[in-house]
Scaffold this motif. Structure first.
Motif, PDB file in Angstrom:
ATOM      1  N   UNK A  58    -120.261  -0.066  57.310  1.00  8.84           N
ATOM      2  CA  UNK A  58    -121.027   1.109  57.775  1.00  8.84           C
ATOM      3  C   UNK A  58    -121.789   1.785  56.637  1.00  8.84           C
ATOM      4  N   UNK A  59    -121.801   1.142  55.488  1.00 12.74           N
ATOM      5  CA  UNK A  59    -122.498   1.713  54.329  1.00 12.74           C
ATOM      6  C   UNK A  59    -123.587   0.762  53.825  1.00 12.74           C
ATOM      7  N   UNK A  60    -124.627   1.351  53.259  1.00 11.29           N
ATOM      8  CA  UNK A  60    -125.639   0.581  52.544  1.00 11.29           C
ATOM      9  C   UNK A  60    -125.342   0.692  51.055  1.00 11.29           C
ATOM     10  N   UNK A  61    -125.301  -0.429  50.383  1.00  8.39           N
ATOM     11  CA  UNK A  61    -125.130  -0.401  48.923  1.00  8.39           C
ATOM     12  C   UNK A  61    -126.512  -0.329  48.301  1.00  8.39           C
ATOM     13  N   UNK A  62    -126.727   0.673  47.512  1.00  8.86           N
ATOM     14  CA  UNK A  62    -128.061   0.870  46.941  1.00  8.86           C
ATOM     15  C   UNK A  62    -127.961   1.020  45.418  1.00  8.86           C
ATOM     16  N   UNK A  63    -128.813   0.292  44.721  1.00  4.55           N
ATOM     17  CA  UNK A  63    -128.856   0.408  43.261  1.00  4.55           C
ATOM     18  C   UNK A  63    -129.807   1.549  42.912  1.00  4.55           C
ATOM     19  N   UNK A  64    -129.310   2.515  42.188  1.00  6.11           N
ATOM     20  CA  UNK A  64    -130.166   3.623  41.755  1.00  6.11           C
ATOM     21  C   UNK A  64    -130.404   3.450  40.260  1.00  6.11           C
ATOM     22  N   UNK A  65    -131.663   3.312  39.864  1.00  4.19           N
ATOM     23  CA  UNK A  65    -132.016   3.178  38.445  1.00  4.19           C
ATOM     24  C   UNK A  65    -132.634   4.504  38.002  1.00  4.19           C
ATOM     25  N   UNK A  66    -132.057   5.129  37.025  1.00  2.00           N
ATOM     26  CA  UNK A  66    -132.524   6.464  36.630  1.00  2.00           C
ATOM     27  C   UNK A  66    -131.989   6.814  35.250  1.00  2.00           C
ATOM     28  N   UNK A  67    -132.459   7.960  34.763  1.00  2.00           N
ATOM     29  CA  UNK A  67    -131.920   8.478  33.514  1.00  2.00           C
ATOM     30  C   UNK A  67    -130.455   8.832  33.705  1.00  2.00           C
ATOM     31  N   UNK A  68    -129.671   8.738  32.650  1.00  3.25           N
ATOM     32  CA  UNK A  68    -128.219   8.888  32.828  1.00  3.25           C
ATOM     33  C   UNK A  68    -127.826  10.297  33.272  1.00  3.25           C
ATOM     34  N   UNK A  69    -128.626  11.319  32.920  1.00  5.55           N
ATOM     35  CA  UNK A  69    -128.280  12.674  33.382  1.00  5.55           C
ATOM     36  C   UNK A  69    -128.357  12.735  34.894  1.00  5.55           C
ATOM     37  N   UNK A  70    -129.410  12.137  35.433  1.00  4.62           N
ATOM     38  CA  UNK A  70    -129.549  12.123  36.901  1.00  4.62           C
ATOM     39  C   UNK A  70    -128.481  11.251  37.554  1.00  4.62           C
ATOM     40  N   UNK A  71    -128.160  10.169  36.917  1.00  5.26           N
ATOM     41  CA  UNK A  71    -127.071   9.340  37.459  1.00  5.26           C
ATOM     42  C   UNK A  71    -125.770  10.148  37.479  1.00  5.26           C
ATOM     43  N   UNK A  72    -125.547  10.921  36.410  1.00  3.47           N
ATOM     44  CA  UNK A  72    -124.331  11.745  36.361  1.00  3.47           C
ATOM     45  C   UNK A  72    -124.292  12.717  37.537  1.00  3.47           C
ATOM     46  N   UNK A  73    -125.461  13.309  37.845  1.00  2.00           N
ATOM     47  CA  UNK A  73    -125.517  14.272  38.972  1.00  2.00           C
ATOM     48  C   UNK A  73    -125.183  13.574  40.293  1.00  2.00           C
ATOM     49  N   UNK A  74    -125.795  12.405  40.484  1.00  2.00           N
ATOM     50  CA  UNK A  74    -125.526  11.660  41.724  1.00  2.00           C
ATOM     51  C   UNK A  74    -124.065  11.226  41.792  1.00  2.00           C
ATOM     52  N   UNK A  75    -123.558  10.788  40.648  1.00  2.00           N
ATOM     53  CA  UNK A  75    -122.178  10.280  40.612  1.00  2.00           C
ATOM     54  C   UNK A  75    -121.180  11.384  40.955  1.00  2.00           C
ATOM     55  N   UNK A  76    -121.551  12.632  40.644  1.00  2.00           N
ATOM     56  CA  UNK A  76    -120.628  13.743  40.893  1.00  2.00           C
ATOM     57  C   UNK A  76    -120.345  13.916  42.389  1.00  2.00           C
ATOM     58  N   UNK A  77    -121.290  13.510  43.254  1.00  2.00           N
ATOM     59  CA  UNK A  77    -121.078  13.653  44.710  1.00  2.00           C
ATOM     60  C   UNK A  77    -120.507  12.413  45.360  1.00  2.00           C
ATOM     61  N   UNK A  78    -120.211  11.413  44.547  1.00  2.00           N
ATOM     62  CA  UNK A  78    -119.698  10.152  45.113  1.00  2.00           C
ATOM     63  C   UNK A  78    -118.343   9.855  44.493  1.00  2.00           C
ATOM     64  N   UNK A  79    -117.503   9.176  45.231  1.00  2.00           N
ATOM     65  CA  UNK A  79    -116.195   8.831  44.686  1.00  2.00           C
ATOM     66  C   UNK A  79    -116.186   7.347  44.314  1.00  2.00           C
ATOM     67  N   UNK A  80    -115.589   7.088  43.155  1.00  2.00           N
ATOM     68  CA  UNK A  80    -115.566   5.711  42.654  1.00  2.00           C
ATOM     69  C   UNK A  80    -114.476   4.909  43.370  1.00  2.00           C
ATOM     70  N   UNK A  81    -114.895   3.819  44.006  1.00  2.00           N
ATOM     71  CA  UNK A  81    -113.913   2.937  44.645  1.00  2.00           C
ATOM     72  C   UNK A  81    -114.287   1.490  44.338  1.00  2.00           C
ATOM     73  N   UNK A  82    -113.303   0.627  44.416  1.00  2.00           N
ATOM     74  CA  UNK A  82    -113.579  -0.804  44.251  1.00  2.00           C
ATOM     75  C   UNK A  82    -113.792  -1.382  45.644  1.00  2.00           C
ATOM     76  N   UNK A  83    -115.038  -1.572  46.030  1.00  2.00           N
ATOM     77  CA  UNK A  83    -115.310  -2.095  47.377  1.00  2.00           C
ATOM     78  C   UNK A  83    -115.676  -3.567  47.322  1.00  2.00           C
TER      79      UNK A  83
END
Ligand code: NAP
Length: 522
Positions: free
Chosen positions: A497-522
């Motif tokens: 039920x999820x789309x896996x999407x690669x986000x390429x960006x500056x690391x500060x922006x990646x950090x912001x996005x990562x803050x709203x997502x939980x790390x899991x081994x899928x």
């Protein structure tokens, strides 16, 4: 009584007379099902546009709370569901518990999974991917919920579990569930949905149900929807080949039929713990839900030297199974779900009997306890013994969806694995052995043909969860003939039920996005 459909946030009656739902013991009509005339396109759109955004705005913890509330609403009505399962499916109490409690248990399990996903709304892979020498620009893989609906088309044998094992994963992922149960047993599904809607615990449109029909669902799917199907290989082929599904690359997960096996190791001798456990498990798998479990043992692979002893032990155990009207206290096995299934199963037994000797039961003349054989849909517990397992075709290919199993003697471990492969891919296998080396060798020998394998010895006699019981933390699905799909399996079940999407960006922006997502081994 015509069963109402719950679509576009409303209870709607379908047009026409509908399909009768029948008590398989008495032949009595219980209700009728039709969704004719209901605007399914509008219903799917309602779920996508109304419930989708509401679910996606919630955190996993909040969605987990929804699942828990659904489970609580259902638990309160458990006894009523057992009664419906008796009347519409001919279930014994144990049969009904597997379906009803299995559904509630799966909802609770996924509510528990949610707790481990913090306050996040989406998921991500661990860490970032380096793209070049400059570390300031990197990539991260996010998993975001689809903006569509889970279209859930289910088989007749699990009107409760079949719905909830799909809906739990979809709703936890942030995707609404649009449920089409098999028409013949949709009474229980419809009542459960009604109770959940009455309890007002889900966002508007997060759960819909249609009773009967639904033949245009595949035509209406979008590329953001996810179609999860459980049923026969024929219907699966039809859905996969739907031009709209192909054109839009709609995700389709198939759970189809299979000829699951149980393998008794060469070390087992009559009287050993593993021999006895094997006999008990094969009998249980044959008789629980009258063998109408997609995971039930259809082929029992046994060492040729003790094939007589195994056959005798199975026959003795099956002789004790009282089959008939589950309203009678002495009854341990009920009927098949309807006359059509009975006819198909009896035809199947006749096909198997061309390649195997009928040892117990058979296709003719069965007299159930407390039921009229003319009105009821019983099939006798039937044990066959293959004449020449290597040469047989039907014994490996015809899934008799009833209390039927074929004993297949094997001469060597290699021959047993080759026989296993003749099933063309199955959901579940079990290996009963006291020999540790054989346990590992056999598990690996048949692993590629299966979605799940139980390896049993005396030490786990009490702890093991059973060959046919699907555990939500484990993969449910199987390769090849079994459909090539994968459901459940803990968090990983949410990939569908999820789309896996690669986000390429500056690391500060990646950090912001990562803050709203939980790390899991899928
Ligand atoms: P089925 O005849 O294939 O029906 C399955 C579902 O598909 C039903 O809801 C049916 O609706 C629906 N359907 C049929 N044609 C359709 C179409 N053209 N478009 C949309 N939906 C359509 O299978 P069944 O007889 O119910 O189930 C028995 C089979 O399911 C067995 O072979 C068993 O092994 C398999 N099964 C597999 C699993 C698993 O997890 N792998 C679990 C349980 C059962 P109607 O009822 O209205 O026809």
């Amino acid at each position: 009584m015509k069963l109402a459909n719950y679509v576009s946030g409303k209870w709607l009656e379908g047009k026409g007379e509908g399909v009768p739902l029948i008590d398989p013991v008495t032949g009595e009509e219980l209700a009728r099902a039709t969704s004719d005339g209901i605007d399914l396109a509008a219903g799917l759109d309602y779920a996508r546009t109304k419930a989708g955004p509401a679910l996606r705005a919630m955190t996993f913890a909040e969605r987990g709370g929804l699942l828990r509330a659904v489970a609580d609403a259902l638990t309160a009505k458990r006894d009523e569901y057992f009664d419906i399962a008796l009347r519409n499916s001919g279930n014994t109490k144990i049969d009904a518990a597997i379906d009803v409690d299995g559904g509630i248990g799966t909802l609770k399990y996924y509510a528990g999974v949610a707790k481990g996903l913090d306050g996040a709304r989406c998921l991500r892979d661990a860490g970032y991917e380096r793209l070049g020498k400059d570390e300031s620009f990197q990539a991260m893989h996010l998993w975001v919920p689809l903006h569509g609906v889970g279209i859930h088309i289910n088989a007749f044998n699990f009107p409760s579990w079949g719905m909830w094992e799909k809906a739990a994963v979809a709703i936890l992922s942030g995707v609404p569930a649009f449920v089409k149960p098999a028409t013949s047993t949709c009474l229980l599904t419809q009542r459960m949905v009604k109770d959940v809607i009455d309890a007002a615990v889900l966002p508007d449109g997060a759960l819909s149900v249609i009773c009967g029909g639904g033949r245009t669902l595949a035509d209406l799917a979008t590329g953001q929807d996810a179609v999860a199907f459980t049923g026969s290989a024929d219907t699966a082929r039809h859905l996969r080949a739907n031009p709209n599904i192909i054109a839009r690359s709609t995700r389709v997960n198939i759970e189809a039929d299979s000829l699951n096996l149980s393998l008794l190791g060469p070390d087992a001798s009559p009287g050993s713990a593993e021999f006895d456990l094997f006999v008990k498990e094969v009998t249980r798998e044959m008789t629980v839900k009258a063998g109408q479990k997609c995971t039930a043992i259809r082929r029992a692979l046994v060492p040729a030297a003790i094939a007589d002893a195994v056959t005798e032990a199975l026959s003795a155990r099956l002789a004790k199974v009282v089959t008939g009207n589950p309203r009678n206290e002495s009854v341990r096995m009920g009927p098949l779900v309807n006359k059509a299934q009975q006819k198909t199963a009896l035809e199947g037994i006749r096909q198997l009997a061309a390649e195997a000797d009928v040892v117990v039961g058979g296709a003719d003349g069965f007299k159930p306890v407390d039921a009229d054989p003319a009105a009821a849909a019983f099939v006798a517990p039937t044990l066959l013994r293959a004449k020449a397992p290597k040469e047989g075709r039907a014994i490996h290919e015809v899934e008799v969806f009833g209390p039927v199993c074929t004993v297949m003697p094997y001469a060597s471990a290699g021959e047993a694995y080759a026989l296993a492969a003749r099933g063309g891919g199955s959901l579940a296998a079990s290996v009963f052995t006291g020999d540790d080396a054989f346990a590992t060798e056999a598990a690996l020998g048949i692993a590629a043909m299966h979605g799940r394998i139980l390896v049993i010895d005396a030490k786990v006699a009490e702890a093991n969860t059973g060959h046919g019981i699907v555990m939500p933390m484990c993969v449910h699905g199987g390769p090849g003939r079994a459909g090539g799909g994968e459901e459940l399996g803990g968090k990983r079940g949410m990939r569908f039920y999820h789309q896996r999407v690669a986000v390429q960006a500056g690391t500060t922006r990646l950090d912001q996005l990562a803050a709203g997502a939980v790390e899991v081994a899928l």
